[in-house]
Design an enzyme around this catalytic site. Sequence first.
Site, PDB file in Angstrom:
ATOM      1  N   LYS A   1     -14.637 -15.508  23.494  1.00  0.00           N
ATOM      2  CA  LYS A   1     -14.152 -14.260  23.277  1.00  0.00           C
ATOM      3  C   LYS A   1     -15.290 -12.924  23.944  1.00  0.00           C
ATOM      4  CE  LYS A   1     -11.659 -14.057  18.891  1.00  0.00           C
ATOM      5  NZ  LYS A   1     -11.953 -13.681  18.117  1.00  0.00           N
TER       6      LYS A   1
ATOM      7  N   CYS B   1     -15.375  -6.911  18.548  1.00  0.00           N
ATOM      8  CA  CYS B   1     -16.109  -5.862  18.446  1.00  0.00           C
ATOM      9  C   CYS B   1     -17.751  -5.980  19.690  1.00  0.00           C
ATOM     10  CB  CYS B   1     -16.471  -5.926  17.040  1.00  0.00           C
ATOM     11  SG  CYS B   1     -16.713  -6.869  16.368  1.00  0.00           S
TER      12      CYS B   1
ATOM     13  N   ARG C   1     -22.774 -14.780  10.951  1.00  0.00           N
ATOM     14  CA  ARG C   1     -22.074 -14.059  10.546  1.00  0.00           C
ATOM     15  C   ARG C   1     -23.325 -13.610   9.050  1.00  0.00           C
ATOM     16  NH1 ARG C   1     -18.351 -10.405  11.075  1.00  0.00           N
ATOM     17  NH2 ARG C   1     -16.918 -11.850  11.272  1.00  0.00           N
TER      18      ARG C   1
ATOM     19  N   HIS D   1     -23.112  -4.792  12.629  1.00  0.00           N
ATOM     20  CA  HIS D   1     -23.662  -5.421  13.795  1.00  0.00           C
ATOM     21  C   HIS D   1     -24.560  -5.435  14.934  1.00  0.00           C
ATOM     22  CE1 HIS D   1     -19.473  -6.800  12.644  1.00  0.00           C
ATOM     23  NE2 HIS D   1     -19.322  -6.624  14.243  1.00  0.00           N
TER      24      HIS D   1
ATOM     25  N   SER E   1       0.722  -1.030  -0.293  1.00  0.00           N
ATOM     26  CA  SER E   1       0.084   0.019   0.229  1.00  0.00           C
ATOM     27  C   SER E   1       0.860   1.372   0.172  1.00  0.00           C
ATOM     28  CB  SER E   1      -0.713  -0.073   1.209  1.00  0.00           C
ATOM     29  OG  SER E   1      -1.752  -0.898   0.881  1.00  0.00           O
TER      30      SER E   1
HETATM   31  N1  LIG Z   1     -13.325  -5.273  11.434  1.00  0.00           N
HETATM   32  C1  LIG Z   1     -13.981  -5.180  12.488  1.00  0.00           C
HETATM   33  O1  LIG Z   1     -15.144  -5.088  12.581  1.00  0.00           O
HETATM   34  C2  LIG Z   1     -13.050  -5.544  13.931  1.00  0.00           C
HETATM   35  C3  LIG Z   1     -13.599  -5.635  14.988  1.00  0.00           C
HETATM   36  C4  LIG Z   1     -12.343  -5.396  15.963  1.00  0.00           C
HETATM   37  C5  LIG Z   1     -11.771  -5.873  16.091  1.00  0.00           C
HETATM   38  N2  LIG Z   1     -11.295  -5.597  14.303  1.00  0.00           N
HETATM   39  C6  LIG Z   1      -9.446  -6.205  14.158  1.00  0.00           C
HETATM   40  O2  LIG Z   1      -9.061  -5.195  14.271  1.00  0.00           O
HETATM   41  C7  LIG Z   1      -8.393  -6.319  12.840  1.00  0.00           C
HETATM   42  C8  LIG Z   1      -7.841  -5.113  11.009  1.00  0.00           C
HETATM   43  O3  LIG Z   1      -9.536  -5.995  11.095  1.00  0.00           O
HETATM   44  P1  LIG Z   1      -9.482  -5.278   9.583  1.00  0.00           P
HETATM   45  O4  LIG Z   1     -10.986  -5.789   9.645  1.00  0.00           O
HETATM   46  O5  LIG Z   1      -9.159  -3.431   9.562  1.00  0.00           O
HETATM   47  O6  LIG Z   1      -9.327  -5.839   8.560  1.00  0.00           O
HETATM   48  P2  LIG Z   1      -8.822  -5.653   7.058  1.00  0.00           P
HETATM   49  O7  LIG Z   1      -9.795  -4.613   6.450  1.00  0.00           O
HETATM   50  O8  LIG Z   1      -8.170  -6.632   6.382  1.00  0.00           O
HETATM   51  O9  LIG Z   1      -7.428  -4.421   6.497  1.00  0.00           O
HETATM   52  C9  LIG Z   1      -5.900  -5.358   7.408  1.00  0.00           C
HETATM   53  C10 LIG Z   1      -4.984  -3.833   7.285  1.00  0.00           C
HETATM   54  O10 LIG Z   1      -3.794  -4.145   7.888  1.00  0.00           O
HETATM   55  C11 LIG Z   1      -2.809  -3.647   7.253  1.00  0.00           C
HETATM   56  N3  LIG Z   1      -2.041  -4.824   6.728  1.00  0.00           N
HETATM   57  C12 LIG Z   1      -1.760  -6.185   6.788  1.00  0.00           C
HETATM   58  N4  LIG Z   1      -0.426  -7.188   7.405  1.00  0.00           N
HETATM   59  C13 LIG Z   1       0.239  -6.619   7.312  1.00  0.00           C
HETATM   60  C14 LIG Z   1       1.405  -6.417   7.107  1.00  0.00           C
HETATM   61  N5  LIG Z   1       2.551  -7.215   7.100  1.00  0.00           N
HETATM   62  N6  LIG Z   1       1.732  -4.744   7.663  1.00  0.00           N
HETATM   63  C15 LIG Z   1       1.408  -4.090   7.540  1.00  0.00           C
HETATM   64  N7  LIG Z   1       0.276  -3.804   7.654  1.00  0.00           N
HETATM   65  C16 LIG Z   1      -0.267  -4.907   7.276  1.00  0.00           C
HETATM   66  C17 LIG Z   1      -3.981  -3.879   5.362  1.00  0.00           C
HETATM   67  O11 LIG Z   1      -2.712  -3.031   4.858  1.00  0.00           O
HETATM   68  P3  LIG Z   1      -2.589  -3.424   3.463  1.00  0.00           P
HETATM   69  O12 LIG Z   1      -4.051  -2.849   2.736  1.00  0.00           O
HETATM   70  O13 LIG Z   1      -1.714  -2.764   2.724  1.00  0.00           O
HETATM   71  O14 LIG Z   1      -2.688  -4.994   3.280  1.00  0.00           O
HETATM   72  C18 LIG Z   1      -4.637  -3.454   6.168  1.00  0.00           C
HETATM   73  O15 LIG Z   1      -4.485  -1.714   6.252  1.00  0.00           O
HETATM   74  C19 LIG Z   1      -8.023  -7.255  13.378  1.00  0.00           C
HETATM   75  O16 LIG Z   1      -7.091  -8.024  13.542  1.00  0.00           O
HETATM   76  C20 LIG Z   1      -9.168  -7.624  13.252  1.00  0.00           C
HETATM   77  O17 LIG Z   1      -9.662  -8.795  13.716  1.00  0.00           O
HETATM   78  C21 LIG Z   1     -11.836  -5.833  13.509  1.00  0.00           C
END
Ligand SMILES: NC(=O)c1ccc[n+]([C@@H]2O[C@H](COP(=O)([O-])OP(=O)(O)OC[C@H]3O[C@@H](n4cnc5c(N)ncnc54)[C@H](OP(=O)(O)O)[C@@H]3O)[C@@H](O)[C@H]2O)c1
Length: 244
Positions: free
Chosen positions: A215, A131, A236, A243, A40
Amino acid sequence: MGYRVAVVGATGQVGREMLNILAEREFPADEIAALASSRSIGKDVHYGDDRVIKAKALEHFDFKGWDIALFAAGSTVAKAWAPKAAAAGCVVIDNSSLYRMDKDVPLIVPEVNADAIDGYKARNIIANPNCSTAQMVVALKPLHDRARIKRVIVATYQSVSGAGNAGMDELFTQTRAVFVNDPLENKKFTKQIAFNVIPHIDVFLEDGSTKEEWKMVVETQKILDPAIKVQATCVRVPVFVGHS
Ligand SMILES: NC(=O)c1ccc[n+]([C@@H]2O[C@H](COP(=O)([O-])OP(=O)(O)OC[C@H]3O[C@@H](n4cnc5c(N)ncnc54)[C@H](OP(=O)(O)O)[C@@H]3O)[C@@H](O)[C@H]2O)c1
C-alpha cells in the site's frame, strides 16, 4: 447553513477520532449522526468534550439529505454501504483500502494533492490512504517539489491502534497476562504483540512482502508521483497509539 455529517464506524478507533476532530476544529456541522453496527445501538459516543450522541445502526440509516459520510468501518462495510450513500447524494470519504486504487476515486491527502479532489464527481466517493502513507507523503511533498525524489526507503513502527479496538484490547490483555503469568492468546495479531515487534501487517503477498508495505508503494505513487520507487518495511510495535 452547516453540513449534515454521518460518521460510519463512530464507535471505533478512527470514528471516535473523527468526531473529536470535527468538534475540535468546529467543523460547520448542523447535525452529526454516529453510525455503527446494530450491536452499538444507543451507545453513548462523545462529540467533543461536552456533547454526547447516541449511536444508531448503519443498516437502518437513510443517507438521503445528508451531505458528507465519513466511513471508518472497514472494506466490507464500505463495499455494502458507500455506493448507496453516494447514490443518495451524500459525498463519501472512505478510510478503508477498498477504493484507494480505483481510477475513478481520488486518493487525497489535503496537504499534498487537494487539487485531485475534483475527480470525486465520477462516483461521489473520495478515498483516504493508509495511515503510514498519509504521514509520509506530507513530509515527501516539499522535498519532491524542490528536488524530484527518485526512490524512498522507509521503515514504519506502527502502534496497535492501527488494528482498531481489537488490536488495542489484545496488547492490554497480553501485557497484563505476562505480568500475572496467565497464558497468552493471539487473536488479532499472528504473534504475541506484548513485549514484541512483528514485521507483519495485513496479509503476506506472493513476493514475501506484506499488503501494508505494498500500500505504501502504490498509494505514494498515486498521490505524489507514479515515478517514485518505494521500498517499505512495516512493523507492528507494542505501543498503544502513535505510529512512527
Ligand atoms: N486505526 C487506524 O489507525 C486506521 C488508520 C487508517 C485507516 N483505518 C481504517 O479505518 C477503518 C476502521 O478502523 P478502526 O481502527 O476504527 O476499527 P475498529 O476500532 O475495529 O472500529 C470498527 C468500527 O466499524 C463498525 N462496524 C463494524 N462492522 C459494522 C457493520 N456491519 N455495520 C456498521 N458498522 C460496523 C464498528 O461498530 P461496532 O462498535 O458496533 O462493532 C466500529 O465502529 C478500517 O477500514 C481501517 O483499515 C484505520
